[in-house]
Write a protein that holds these residues in place. Sequence first.
Motif, PDB file in Angstrom:
ATOM      1  N   PRO A   1      -1.524   9.012 -11.766  1.00  0.00           N
ATOM      2  CA  PRO A   1      -0.847  10.288 -11.511  1.00  0.00           C
ATOM      3  C   PRO A   1       0.604  10.111 -11.040  1.00  0.00           C
ATOM      4  CG  PRO A   1      -2.303   9.747  -9.690  1.00  0.00           C
ATOM      5  CD  PRO A   1      -2.541   8.699 -10.744  1.00  0.00           C
ATOM      6  N   THR A   2       1.361  11.216 -11.093  1.00  0.00           N
ATOM      7  CA  THR A   2       2.715  11.285 -10.558  1.00  0.00           C
ATOM      8  C   THR A   2       2.742  12.364  -9.490  1.00  0.00           C
ATOM      9  OG1 THR A   2       3.708  10.606 -12.639  1.00  0.00           O
ATOM     10  CG2 THR A   2       5.126  11.775 -11.084  1.00  0.00           C
ATOM     11  N   PRO A   3       3.089  12.119  -8.230  1.00  0.00           N
ATOM     12  CA  PRO A   3       3.341  10.753  -7.751  1.00  0.00           C
ATOM     13  C   PRO A   3       2.059   9.934  -7.743  1.00  0.00           C
ATOM     14  CG  PRO A   3       3.312  12.302  -5.920  1.00  0.00           C
ATOM     15  CD  PRO A   3       3.217  13.122  -7.166  1.00  0.00           C
ATOM     16  N   GLY A   4       2.225   8.634  -7.564  1.00  0.00           N
ATOM     17  CA  GLY A   4       1.070   7.755  -7.627  1.00  0.00           C
ATOM     18  C   GLY A   4       1.195   6.622  -6.616  1.00  0.00           C
ATOM     19  N   PRO A   5       0.225   5.763  -6.562  1.00  0.00           N
ATOM     20  CA  PRO A   5      -1.010   5.847  -7.353  1.00  0.00           C
ATOM     21  C   PRO A   5      -2.057   6.707  -6.648  1.00  0.00           C
ATOM     22  CG  PRO A   5      -1.041   3.847  -6.066  1.00  0.00           C
ATOM     23  CD  PRO A   5       0.272   4.524  -5.766  1.00  0.00           C
ATOM     24  N   ALA A   6      -3.146   6.986  -7.345  1.00  0.00           N
ATOM     25  CA  ALA A   6      -4.212   7.807  -6.791  1.00  0.00           C
ATOM     26  C   ALA A   6      -4.707   7.215  -5.472  1.00  0.00           C
ATOM     27  CB  ALA A   6      -5.364   7.907  -7.784  1.00  0.00           C
ATOM     28  N   GLY A   7      -4.862   8.072  -4.485  1.00  0.00           N
ATOM     29  CA  GLY A   7      -5.435   7.646  -3.216  1.00  0.00           C
ATOM     30  C   GLY A   7      -4.420   7.188  -2.185  1.00  0.00           C
TER      31      GLY A   7
ATOM     32  N   CYS B   1      12.824  -3.031 -14.848  1.00  0.00           N
ATOM     33  CA  CYS B   1      13.998  -3.875 -15.036  1.00  0.00           C
ATOM     34  C   CYS B   1      13.990  -4.382 -16.471  1.00  0.00           C
ATOM     35  CB  CYS B   1      13.989  -5.029 -14.044  1.00  0.00           C
ATOM     36  SG  CYS B   1      15.325  -6.214 -14.311  1.00  0.00           S
ATOM     37  N   ALA B   2      15.063  -4.146 -17.187  1.00  0.00           N
ATOM     38  CA  ALA B   2      15.121  -4.509 -18.601  1.00  0.00           C
ATOM     39  C   ALA B   2      15.301  -6.006 -18.805  1.00  0.00           C
ATOM     40  CB  ALA B   2      16.254  -3.756 -19.287  1.00  0.00           C
ATOM     41  N   LEU B   3      15.583  -6.726 -17.715  1.00  0.00           N
ATOM     42  CA  LEU B   3      15.783  -8.170 -17.855  1.00  0.00           C
ATOM     43  C   LEU B   3      14.518  -8.967 -17.524  1.00  0.00           C
ATOM     44  CD1 LEU B   3      17.733 -10.386 -18.564  1.00  0.00           C
ATOM     45  CD2 LEU B   3      18.540 -10.405 -16.199  1.00  0.00           C
ATOM     46  N   CYS B   4      13.883  -8.665 -16.394  1.00  0.00           N
ATOM     47  CA  CYS B   4      12.745  -9.490 -15.970  1.00  0.00           C
ATOM     48  C   CYS B   4      11.410  -8.751 -15.993  1.00  0.00           C
ATOM     49  CB  CYS B   4      12.993 -10.057 -14.571  1.00  0.00           C
ATOM     50  SG  CYS B   4      12.841  -8.868 -13.231  1.00  0.00           S
ATOM     51  N   GLY B   5      11.420  -7.443 -16.224  1.00  0.00           N
ATOM     52  CA  GLY B   5      10.180  -6.689 -16.290  1.00  0.00           C
ATOM     53  C   GLY B   5       9.684  -6.162 -14.954  1.00  0.00           C
ATOM     54  N   HIS B   6      10.441  -6.400 -13.883  1.00  0.00           N
ATOM     55  CA  HIS B   6      10.050  -5.884 -12.567  1.00  0.00           C
ATOM     56  C   HIS B   6       9.847  -4.370 -12.632  1.00  0.00           C
ATOM     57  CE1 HIS B   6      11.140  -3.986  -8.661  1.00  0.00           C
ATOM     58  NE2 HIS B   6      10.452  -4.976  -8.137  1.00  0.00           N
ATOM     59  N   ILE B   7       8.703  -3.909 -12.128  1.00  0.00           N
ATOM     60  CA  ILE B   7       8.454  -2.478 -12.027  1.00  0.00           C
ATOM     61  C   ILE B   7       8.731  -2.052 -10.591  1.00  0.00           C
ATOM     62  CG2 ILE B   7       6.750  -0.623 -12.242  1.00  0.00           C
ATOM     63  CD1 ILE B   7       7.572  -1.910 -14.910  1.00  0.00           C
ATOM     64  N   GLY B   8       9.593  -1.060 -10.442  1.00  0.00           N
ATOM     65  CA  GLY B   8       9.964  -0.563  -9.125  1.00  0.00           C
ATOM     66  C   GLY B   8      10.001   0.946  -9.117  1.00  0.00           C
ATOM     67  N   CYS B   9      10.012   1.500  -7.908  1.00  0.00           N
ATOM     68  CA  CYS B   9       9.997   2.958  -7.793  1.00  0.00           C
ATOM     69  C   CYS B   9      11.423   3.520  -7.845  1.00  0.00           C
ATOM     70  CB  CYS B   9       9.262   3.383  -6.535  1.00  0.00           C
ATOM     71  SG  CYS B   9       9.762   2.553  -5.013  1.00  0.00           S
ATOM     72  N   CYS B  10      11.509   4.784  -8.290  1.00  0.00           N
ATOM     73  CA  CYS B  10      12.794   5.432  -8.547  1.00  0.00           C
ATOM     74  C   CYS B  10      13.509   5.819  -7.256  1.00  0.00           C
ATOM     75  CB  CYS B  10      12.568   6.677  -9.403  1.00  0.00           C
ATOM     76  SG  CYS B  10      11.771   8.029  -8.504  1.00  0.00           S
ATOM     77  N   ASP B  11      14.739   6.311  -7.397  1.00  0.00           N
ATOM     78  CA  ASP B  11      15.536   6.676  -6.234  1.00  0.00           C
ATOM     79  C   ASP B  11      15.028   7.933  -5.526  1.00  0.00           C
ATOM     80  OD1 ASP B  11      17.111   4.485  -6.504  1.00  0.00           O
ATOM     81  OD2 ASP B  11      18.825   5.532  -7.374  1.00  0.00           O
ATOM     82  N   SER B  12      14.159   8.702  -6.153  1.00  0.00           N
ATOM     83  CA  SER B  12      13.540   9.833  -5.467  1.00  0.00           C
ATOM     84  C   SER B  12      12.338   9.399  -4.637  1.00  0.00           C
ATOM     85  CB  SER B  12      13.088  10.889  -6.480  1.00  0.00           C
ATOM     86  OG  SER B  12      14.195  11.437  -7.154  1.00  0.00           O
ATOM     87  N   SER B  13      11.843   8.212  -4.900  1.00  0.00           N
ATOM     88  CA  SER B  13      10.684   7.695  -4.172  1.00  0.00           C
ATOM     89  C   SER B  13      11.084   7.288  -2.757  1.00  0.00           C
ATOM     90  CB  SER B  13      10.111   6.481  -4.904  1.00  0.00           C
ATOM     91  OG  SER B  13       9.749   6.811  -6.235  1.00  0.00           O
TER      92      SER B  13
ATOM     93  N   GLY C   1       0.793  -1.224   0.000  1.00  0.00           N
ATOM     94  CA  GLY C   1       0.000   0.000   0.000  1.00  0.00           C
ATOM     95  C   GLY C   1       0.826   1.275   0.000  1.00  0.00           C
ATOM     96  N   GLY C   2       2.032   1.190  -0.524  1.00  0.00           N
ATOM     97  CA  GLY C   2       2.903   2.358  -0.581  1.00  0.00           C
ATOM     98  C   GLY C   2       2.652   3.209  -1.821  1.00  0.00           C
ATOM     99  N   TRP C   3       3.476   4.220  -1.971  1.00  0.00           N
ATOM    100  CA  TRP C   3       3.342   5.119  -3.127  1.00  0.00           C
ATOM    101  C   TRP C   3       4.733   5.446  -3.652  1.00  0.00           C
ATOM    102  CZ3 TRP C   3       5.535  10.039  -2.843  1.00  0.00           C
ATOM    103  CH2 TRP C   3       5.927  10.457  -1.566  1.00  0.00           C
ATOM    104  N   TRP C   4       4.759   6.037  -4.858  1.00  0.00           N
ATOM    105  CA  TRP C   4       6.035   6.297  -5.528  1.00  0.00           C
ATOM    106  C   TRP C   4       5.994   7.617  -6.260  1.00  0.00           C
ATOM    107  CZ3 TRP C   4       2.823   2.095  -6.662  1.00  0.00           C
ATOM    108  CH2 TRP C   4       1.959   2.299  -7.755  1.00  0.00           C
ATOM    109  N   PHE C   5       7.189   8.067  -6.668  1.00  0.00           N
ATOM    110  CA  PHE C   5       7.311   9.285  -7.470  1.00  0.00           C
ATOM    111  C   PHE C   5       7.331   8.902  -8.947  1.00  0.00           C
ATOM    112  CE2 PHE C   5      10.009  13.123  -8.737  1.00  0.00           C
ATOM    113  CZ  PHE C   5       8.922  13.950  -8.824  1.00  0.00           C
TER     114      PHE C   5
END
Length: 117
Positions: A99-105, A34-46, A25-29
């Motif tokens: 939205p950015t940051p996200g996600p909504a709510g 990941c270009a190898l496995c497709g993992h979506i992760g939040c950036c270093d500003s998050s 239930g976290g949020w990100w900026f």
Amino acid sequence: MSDNPAIDPTAVPSGAGCAECDAVGGWWFHLRRCALCGHIGCCDSSPSQHASAHAAASGHPVITSFEPGEAWFWSYPDEQFYESGPDLAGPEHHPLDQPTPGPAGRVPADWRQHIHQ
Ligand SMILES: [Zn+2]
Ligand SMILES: [Zn+2]
């Protein structure tokens, strides 16, 4: 970059948001893929920096942006930035209505105070 063993163009994104943030239930900026496995992760500003954590834990060295309109790649071990790279399996970015940051709510009103500079 095209025959780079750190990139698998057939790997699909793990989801529309950061995998670990979505689990708790976290949020990100901004989002990174990941270009190898497709993992979506939040950036270093998050707040939680899950893209870098994934790279460190998995040894998958290359990320690309999961932001609309961004095509750059980054290699952690080389600290090398690339303006573009090979075409990867879609979707190429998170949903446009997310939205950015996200996600909504899930983004606190004082989110700017939680961003890493
Ligand atoms: Zn995250
Ligand atoms: Zn990976």
